[in-house]
Design a protein around this motif. Structure first.
Motif, PDB file in Angstrom:
ATOM      1  N   PRO A 147       0.845  -1.200   0.000  1.00  0.00           N
ATOM      2  CA  PRO A 147       0.000   0.000   0.000  1.00  0.00           C
ATOM      3  C   PRO A 147       0.882   1.252   0.000  1.00  0.00           C
ATOM      4  N   GLY A 148       0.498   2.224  -0.795  1.00  0.00           N
ATOM      5  CA  GLY A 148       1.270   3.458  -0.891  1.00  0.00           C
ATOM      6  C   GLY A 148       2.271   3.454  -2.035  1.00  0.00           C
ATOM      7  N   ASP A 149       2.565   2.288  -2.609  1.00  0.00           N
ATOM      8  CA  ASP A 149       3.481   2.233  -3.749  1.00  0.00           C
ATOM      9  C   ASP A 149       2.836   2.895  -4.966  1.00  0.00           C
ATOM     10  N   VAL A 150       3.674   3.460  -5.817  1.00  0.00           N
ATOM     11  CA  VAL A 150       3.224   3.982  -7.102  1.00  0.00           C
ATOM     12  C   VAL A 150       3.536   2.916  -8.144  1.00  0.00           C
ATOM     13  N   VAL A 151       2.486   2.436  -8.812  1.00  0.00           N
ATOM     14  CA  VAL A 151       2.632   1.373  -9.802  1.00  0.00           C
ATOM     15  C   VAL A 151       2.182   1.892 -11.157  1.00  0.00           C
ATOM     16  N   MET A 152       3.059   1.739 -12.148  1.00  0.00           N
ATOM     17  CA  MET A 152       2.748   2.123 -13.516  1.00  0.00           C
ATOM     18  C   MET A 152       2.467   0.854 -14.312  1.00  0.00           C
ATOM     19  N   HIS A 200      -0.939   3.862 -12.626  1.00  0.00           N
ATOM     20  CA  HIS A 200      -0.590   5.012 -13.459  1.00  0.00           C
ATOM     21  C   HIS A 200      -0.200   4.516 -14.844  1.00  0.00           C
ATOM     22  N   ASP A 201      -0.389   5.382 -15.856  1.00  0.00           N
ATOM     23  CA  ASP A 201       0.027   5.005 -17.196  1.00  0.00           C
ATOM     24  C   ASP A 201       1.388   5.610 -17.502  1.00  0.00           C
ATOM     25  N   GLU A 202       1.868   5.359 -18.716  1.00  0.00           N
ATOM     26  CA  GLU A 202       3.209   5.805 -19.108  1.00  0.00           C
ATOM     27  C   GLU A 202       3.410   7.306 -19.008  1.00  0.00           C
ATOM     28  N   GLY A 203       2.354   8.091 -19.000  1.00  0.00           N
ATOM     29  CA  GLY A 203       2.476   9.545 -18.949  1.00  0.00           C
ATOM     30  C   GLY A 203       2.619  10.107 -17.543  1.00  0.00           C
ATOM     31  N   ASP A 224       3.820  11.600 -14.022  1.00  0.00           N
ATOM     32  CA  ASP A 224       4.922  12.436 -13.553  1.00  0.00           C
ATOM     33  C   ASP A 224       5.458  11.932 -12.215  1.00  0.00           C
ATOM     34  N   GLU A 225       4.836  10.874 -11.688  1.00  0.00           N
ATOM     35  CA  GLU A 225       5.228  10.303 -10.403  1.00  0.00           C
ATOM     36  C   GLU A 225       6.525   9.495 -10.537  1.00  0.00           C
ATOM     37  N   VAL A 226       7.255   9.387  -9.434  1.00  0.00           N
ATOM     38  CA  VAL A 226       8.359   8.440  -9.361  1.00  0.00           C
ATOM     39  C   VAL A 226       7.723   7.088  -9.054  1.00  0.00           C
ATOM     40  N   VAL A 227       8.062   6.091  -9.834  1.00  0.00           N
ATOM     41  CA  VAL A 227       7.370   4.804  -9.819  1.00  0.00           C
ATOM     42  C   VAL A 227       8.181   3.761  -9.052  1.00  0.00           C
ATOM     43  N   ASP A 228       7.486   3.037  -8.159  1.00  0.00           N
ATOM     44  CA  ASP A 228       8.117   1.948  -7.411  1.00  0.00           C
ATOM     45  C   ASP A 228       8.132   0.651  -8.207  1.00  0.00           C
ATOM     46  N   THR A 229       7.038   0.397  -8.930  1.00  0.00           N
ATOM     47  CA  THR A 229       6.876  -0.852  -9.669  1.00  0.00           C
ATOM     48  C   THR A 229       6.244  -0.570 -11.023  1.00  0.00           C
ATOM     49  N   VAL A 230       6.751  -1.252 -12.038  1.00  0.00           N
ATOM     50  CA  VAL A 230       6.157  -1.199 -13.373  1.00  0.00           C
ATOM     51  C   VAL A 230       5.616  -2.587 -13.688  1.00  0.00           C
ATOM     52  N   LEU A 231       4.334  -2.654 -14.018  1.00  0.00           N
ATOM     53  CA  LEU A 231       3.743  -3.879 -14.560  1.00  0.00           C
ATOM     54  C   LEU A 231       3.745  -3.725 -16.072  1.00  0.00           C
ATOM     55  N   LEU A 232       4.547  -4.523 -16.740  1.00  0.00           N
ATOM     56  CA  LEU A 232       4.701  -4.424 -18.184  1.00  0.00           C
ATOM     57  C   LEU A 232       4.177  -5.701 -18.829  1.00  0.00           C
ATOM     58  N   TRP A 233       2.959  -5.616 -19.371  1.00  0.00           N
ATOM     59  CA  TRP A 233       2.354  -6.737 -20.103  1.00  0.00           C
ATOM     60  C   TRP A 233       2.944  -6.716 -21.501  1.00  0.00           C
ATOM     61  N   GLY A 259      13.494   0.748  -7.905  1.00  0.00           N
ATOM     62  CA  GLY A 259      12.265   0.292  -8.532  1.00  0.00           C
ATOM     63  C   GLY A 259      12.423  -1.046  -9.238  1.00  0.00           C
ATOM     64  N   VAL A 260      11.297  -1.646  -9.551  1.00  0.00           N
ATOM     65  CA  VAL A 260      11.248  -2.970 -10.159  1.00  0.00           C
ATOM     66  C   VAL A 260      10.339  -2.938 -11.380  1.00  0.00           C
ATOM     67  N   VAL A 261      10.765  -3.591 -12.448  1.00  0.00           N
ATOM     68  CA  VAL A 261       9.901  -3.854 -13.591  1.00  0.00           C
ATOM     69  C   VAL A 261       9.513  -5.325 -13.510  1.00  0.00           C
ATOM     70  N   TRP A 262       8.213  -5.583 -13.482  1.00  0.00           N
ATOM     71  CA  TRP A 262       7.712  -6.950 -13.614  1.00  0.00           C
ATOM     72  C   TRP A 262       7.260  -7.102 -15.054  1.00  0.00           C
ATOM     73  N   LEU A 263       8.066  -7.826 -15.838  1.00  0.00           N
ATOM     74  CA  LEU A 263       7.763  -8.077 -17.237  1.00  0.00           C
ATOM     75  C   LEU A 263       6.847  -9.291 -17.297  1.00  0.00           C
ATOM     76  N   LEU A 264       5.589  -9.058 -17.651  1.00  0.00           N
ATOM     77  CA  LEU A 264       4.572 -10.110 -17.715  1.00  0.00           C
ATOM     78  C   LEU A 264       4.419 -10.553 -19.154  1.00  0.00           C
TER      79      LEU A 264
END
Length: 140
Positions: A22-27, A51-54, A56-65, A88-93
């Motif tokens: 909770p509280g993480d910023v996820v793109m 959040h989407d690719e646009g 302006d937040e600093v992102v903790d996690t990226v969910l990349l389908w 930060g982490v990218v989760w490549l799905l």
């Protein structure tokens, strides 16, 4: 036994394994009708919004389908890194082997370092998806 996003226990297990809090910023990148809805809903339930690719937040996690015909993986990984926090982490799905759009692990292994990332682990992310954890290498 691999927990998936499909059961109540599996939802919490997958959130724990993704490291989302909770509280993480996820793109999210690459959303389409074929994504694992239970996984996505679990992440939204934990963090409140994606959040989407646009952003302006600093992102903790990226969910990349990502699917085989989605374009250049290096380019999208570079775009995913831009707003990422230092830790930060990218989760490549990607679709599992035998599913439409499957990507060979060799392609991920080649693209990640070119984008300044390294793979650390993979996990079952639902009936049709596997998640590969990508992070920026730690400097010594």
């Amino acid at each position: 036994m691999n927990a998936t996003a499909g059961s109540a226990d599996g939802v919490q297990t997958i959130i724990d394994r993704l490291g989302v809090k909770p509280g993480d910023v996820v793109m999210e990148i690459g959303f389409d009708s074929d994504i694992d809805a239970a996984l996505r809903e679990a992440v939204v339930g934990c963090v409140g919004e994606l959040h989407d690719e646009g952003t302006d937040e600093v992102v903790d996690t990226v969910l990349l389908w990502w699917r085989d015909d989605d374009g250049d993986l290096v380019d999208v990984l570079m775009d995913a890194r831009t707003p990422m926090a230092e830790d930060g982490v990218v989760w490549l799905l990607t679709p599992k082997p035998g599913r439409e759009g499957h990507i060979e692990s060799a392609e991920i292994a080649e693209a990640a370092p070119t984008a300044g990332l390294q793979g650390t682990s993979s996990l079952n992310a639902g009936a049709d998806w596997v998640a590969t954890r990508l992070v920026a290498p730690r400097g010594r």
